[in-house]
Structures are given as C-alpha cells and as structure tokens.
Write a protein that holds these residues in place. Sequence first.
Motif, mmCIF file in Angstrom:
data_model
loop_
_atom_site.group_PDB
_atom_site.id
_atom_site.type_symbol
_atom_site.label_atom_id
_atom_site.label_comp_id
_atom_site.label_asym_id
_atom_site.label_seq_id
_atom_site.Cartn_x
_atom_site.Cartn_y
_atom_site.Cartn_z
ATOM 1 N N THR A 80 -96.234 27.513 -20.005
ATOM 2 C CA THR A 80 -96.680 26.844 -21.224
ATOM 3 C C THR A 80 -95.924 27.370 -22.434
ATOM 4 O O THR A 80 -95.569 26.615 -23.342
ATOM 5 N N GLN A 134 -101.744 20.448 -21.725
ATOM 6 C CA GLN A 134 -102.599 20.810 -20.609
ATOM 7 C C GLN A 134 -103.946 20.120 -20.820
ATOM 8 O O GLN A 134 -104.425 20.038 -21.941
ATOM 9 N N ASP A 144 -97.382 19.399 -19.493
ATOM 10 C CA ASP A 144 -97.974 20.645 -19.014
ATOM 11 C C ASP A 144 -99.058 20.355 -17.978
ATOM 12 O O ASP A 144 -100.167 19.957 -18.325
ATOM 13 N N GLU A 145 -98.717 20.543 -16.722
ATOM 14 C CA GLU A 145 -99.629 20.311 -15.608
ATOM 15 C C GLU A 145 -100.370 18.977 -15.716
ATOM 16 O O GLU A 145 -101.602 18.945 -15.684
HETATM 17 MG MG LIG Z 1 -100.004 27.043 -18.734
#
Ligand SMILES: [Mg+2]
Lengths: 281, 280
Positions: free
Chosen positions: B59, B95, B178-179
């Motif tokens: 991140t 995220q 992010d993910e």
């Molecule tokens: Mg992360």
Amino acid sequence: MTYSLLDLLALDFVRNALVAGVVLAVLAGLLGPLVVGRGMAFSVHGTAELAFAGGAGALLVFGTEAIGWGALIGAVLVALLFGALGRAQRERDSVIGVLLSFGLGLGVLFQALYTGRSANKFGLLVGQIVGVDVGDVLTLTVVGVVVLVVLAVVRRPLLFASLDPDMAAARGVPVRALSIVFAVLLGVTVALGVQIVGALLVLCLLITPAAAAAQVTASPTLASVLAVVFAEIAVVGGIVASLDAGLPISPFVASIAFVIYLVCRALGALRTRRRVAVATP
Amino acid sequence: MPWGPLRDLFVEVLLVTPSIRLTDAEVRRGGRTLWTGLDLDVEPGEFVAVLGPNGSGKTTLLTVLLGLLPLAVGTCEVAGRAPHRGSADVGYVPQQTSMDALTPLRGRDLVGLGLDGHRFGLPFRGRAERARKVREALLQVDALDLADAPVGALSGGEQQRLRIAQALVGDPGLLLADEPLHSLDLARQRAVVELLERRRREHGTAVVFVTHELNPVLPVTDRVLYLVDGRFRIGTPDEVMTSETLSELYRTDVDVVRVRDRIVVVGAEDRLVHTGGGPR
Ligand SMILES: [Mg+2]
Ligand SMILES: Nc1ncnc2c1ncn2[C@@H]1O[C@H](COP(=O)(O)OP(=O)(O)O)[C@@H](O)[C@H]1O
C-alpha cells in the motif's frame, strides 16, 4: 385570549425572532448532512455544552454583553479540538464525553454563582428567542452570509472529505485543513444557535433535520435542501406555536423536528422495502 | 505527407514516456526502512501485480505513486513528472472500505467525486459534460443501473465496481488498485479482472495491482513485484514465482508448484496469504 398570526407579526420582537430563526435554520440545515456524514453528532452536543459554559462564564465575569463572545470562543475552541481528534470513533467519543460533562458542570457552576436576572441564565440552556433584538439579527445575518460563502467555496471537497475521506486524501483534497474549516463553521453556528434556541435545541436543528433527510434521499444536494426545509419548518413552526401557547420554544421545535424524523423514517423503510422487492423478484 | 505516419511511429517507439519510473527508490515509515534500491519502469498498458505479506509496503508503494508520501531516497516519476496529489493521470481504487448505510451519496455522486471532488468553487460550468463522463465511467464497469442507488445499500461487489468507475472517470493513464478482489466471489473477481484487462487494451492504461492472490490475475499479469521484509524481486510470473526465488525472499524453504494454470505456493504458511486461487 388569542392573537392572530398577523397580530403577532406586527410585533418587532416576533419579527426579529422569526428572521433569526430562519437564518439559523438555513445554516443548521446546510451543515447538518455534513455533521451526520462525518459522524459528528456527539461532537455537536459537546460543542453546544461548551458554548453554554463559555456563555455562562462570560455572563458571570463580564455581564450580558459578553455572552455571545463567550459562547463563540467556547464553541470554536472545542469544535477545533474535536475536529483534530482522529477518526477512531471510540476514542473520539470518550474524549467528547469527558469534555462535554466537564463543560456542563462548569456552566452550571457559573450560573449558580451568577446573581443577576434569571432569564439571562436559562436563556443559554433553553433559548431566549423572544429576547432577540435588531442587533442580534444583524450579527446573525452577517455571520450567516459569511458561513454561506465559505460553504459554497469548499462544499465539494468538504463533502468528499466528509463522506469518503481516504479517497479524498488520495485525490489531493486537503482533508485536515478542511476539517479545521468545518470545525470553525460548526462552532460559529453552534454558538449562535445556543444564544437563540439554547444548548438543548442546537442538536435538534443540526442533527434531526439532516438525519430525517438521509432517510428519504441519497442525493447529497437534495439531502441538504430537505434538511434546510425541515429545519425551517421546525423553527418557524416552533416560534409561532410557542408564542400562541405562551410556552418556551424548545418543546415545540423539538417535537416538530421529531415528528418530521418519524415520518421520514417510515418513508425510508417503505423505500427500502420496495427496493428489496425489485431486486429479488 | 509521407512523413506523418513515420514520425508518429518514431514517436511511439522511441519516445514513449513510461507510466511509472522509480529509480533507486527507498521508503521509510515511522523511522523504519520498508524497501530500498527499487528500480521499476512500468510501460503504458503494462499490468504489474504487486505481491507480498501484510506490512511489506504494498500500500505504501501506491501512496508514493499518488504523491502522498515522498521517497526517502531516489526518484519517482509518474507519466514523466514527479507525482503530485490529485493528478488526473492517476486513478486509484482504495483498499475496500464499506460505506455507511445512510451515506448521502448515490452511485453517480461517488463516481462524480472522483472527477471533480477535489475542486473548490461552485459547480456551475460543464454540468452536461460532467454527467456524460460519469455515465461513460458507469457504463465501463457495467453499473449504469447503480447510478441512482444509495451507495450504502450496495453489496461489496457493487461498491467495488463503483470504485473502479470512480478511478476511471478522469481517464487516467495509470490505474493503482489496492486489493480490489478482496471479499469478492470468483465470478465478481473475474469480472473485475476482465474490466481492467479491457481498459488497458483499449486505452493503454498501465495497471499496478496489489493483491494477495496472484492466480485470479495470472493470465493478464506482465510482471510481478514481490516484496518481503524489504527484499524484492521483479520479473515475469515465471521468473519470480519459482521455489528458488521465493525461498530466497522468505529465507525459508518454499515450494512453488504449477497445477494446471494455477500457481500454488507451499511453505512459509505463517507469512503467506496469497496461496489460494479463489476466495479464502
Ligand atoms: Mg495494504
Ligand atoms: N502512516 C503510517 N505511519 C507509520 N507507519 C506506517 C504508516 N502506514 C503504514 N505504516 C507501516 O508501514 C508498513 C507497511 O504498510 P503497508 O504499506 O500498508 O503494507 P501492506 O499494504 O503491504 O500490507 C507496516 O509495517 C505499517 O505498520
């Protein structure tokens, strides 16, 4: 013995009260959805209690003229402090709770020590809208216009930072600076509100109309418009009803706002049920 | 003019600005060096998967590329310039965070904030153009039906699609995600990956994709950046996802096995979180 509405409107103090109420409701209605969106309802309560403490302290030490300044300083300082608290809800709530109860205790002490007219005392808690004079109305209007202009300039980034803070920060929105700006706007509005409708009712104007609006719409613009309309109905309705009944304004404003909230909740529940029914045929 | 096409070709072949250029980059967080000596060029249209255990600085890498965190050492360029906050060149899918149920935002509002939410002033000009761009972004993620839905009432997958639309609405040359597959079911994962794949094919958008699970993106991944405890490897999936390389990174015995079209990693279980192919 009753007067018609027109008879009432002919009275200066009634007109002052109404204008003050209308301006206050616009500010409260516009800030409300942001307060709710930022999860700051409890902060507003705390801010109102510290405006009360500030006003009561100023009354005790400097006399009636200083109430406004005392309330303003108390409210803005503590709003800044609350604005600077992180986003961790639990820690924030406990800090607010600590300061709120301290402020309330301080305010009560100041009032107990004050030996002047008792109307001056209770005004800060339950409002003294019939005591609003032309000077108050002028101050309120000027402050109102300033708040509106600032709000117009920062509205979009403020909305972004309030509702979607991580993304806003990633997009370069100055999230911290905006939370300070918002704290000042909120502090000023709360300080004015405390002097007019009292500390107990500030929440009712800043939170209830916005919470009601959030039940019936997800459009940010419409939510603001509705919150203003609801706040106006509560304030103007409350003033007229209290004059008519010869009772304090607080219970009327609070009751009207509460009824609006209940109706909106019912409408909101209907809306959700309809959406679920459409989604799962 | 015969020179035109030739010149265009020349420009295209020789002067393409990389979407990302990191040179000898080092990042520190809270006094600790997360990684150092990172050199990475990402070309337009390239898909880079970033893997690594929790806390390895994935991140943080995106934070640097967004211009929110300066490098301690080295240089970073995004689209040929130092990254700066609010750049229109960069789209970002954060995220996952779920929105509160009563958030006063509809799908179209959330996407619109990605376009001009950082601008001060009154939004009087260009409203039609704004609405068109928002609509187009919603269309790209197949979410026109979510335009008027309250975001707080949507499922994780629906919110995720809106997030991607929000990232794409400014027509960025680089997308940082992010993910984005986290907590999505297999079908939704596939839809998201297809969406990004189409985006980079049709618009040449470079994608930096942080993920716990390589397998869902394996078919579209050009290169992998694998971060572990400040050590890292960059290369094609075949180069990086080997027993030898991962054992070196984790400093313990790790076995990498190809099963059909998937990569299965065995060993270092306490650190590894990406071994599965589908939802955990
Ligand atoms: Mg992360
Ligand atoms: N704002 C911050 N201040 C200090 N340390 C941080 C901050 N954000 C993250 N870190 C630390 O940096 C390390 C890497 O975090 P992160 O990039 O979020 O890892 P990953 O995304 O790979 O799980 C972690 O050890 C984390 O504790």
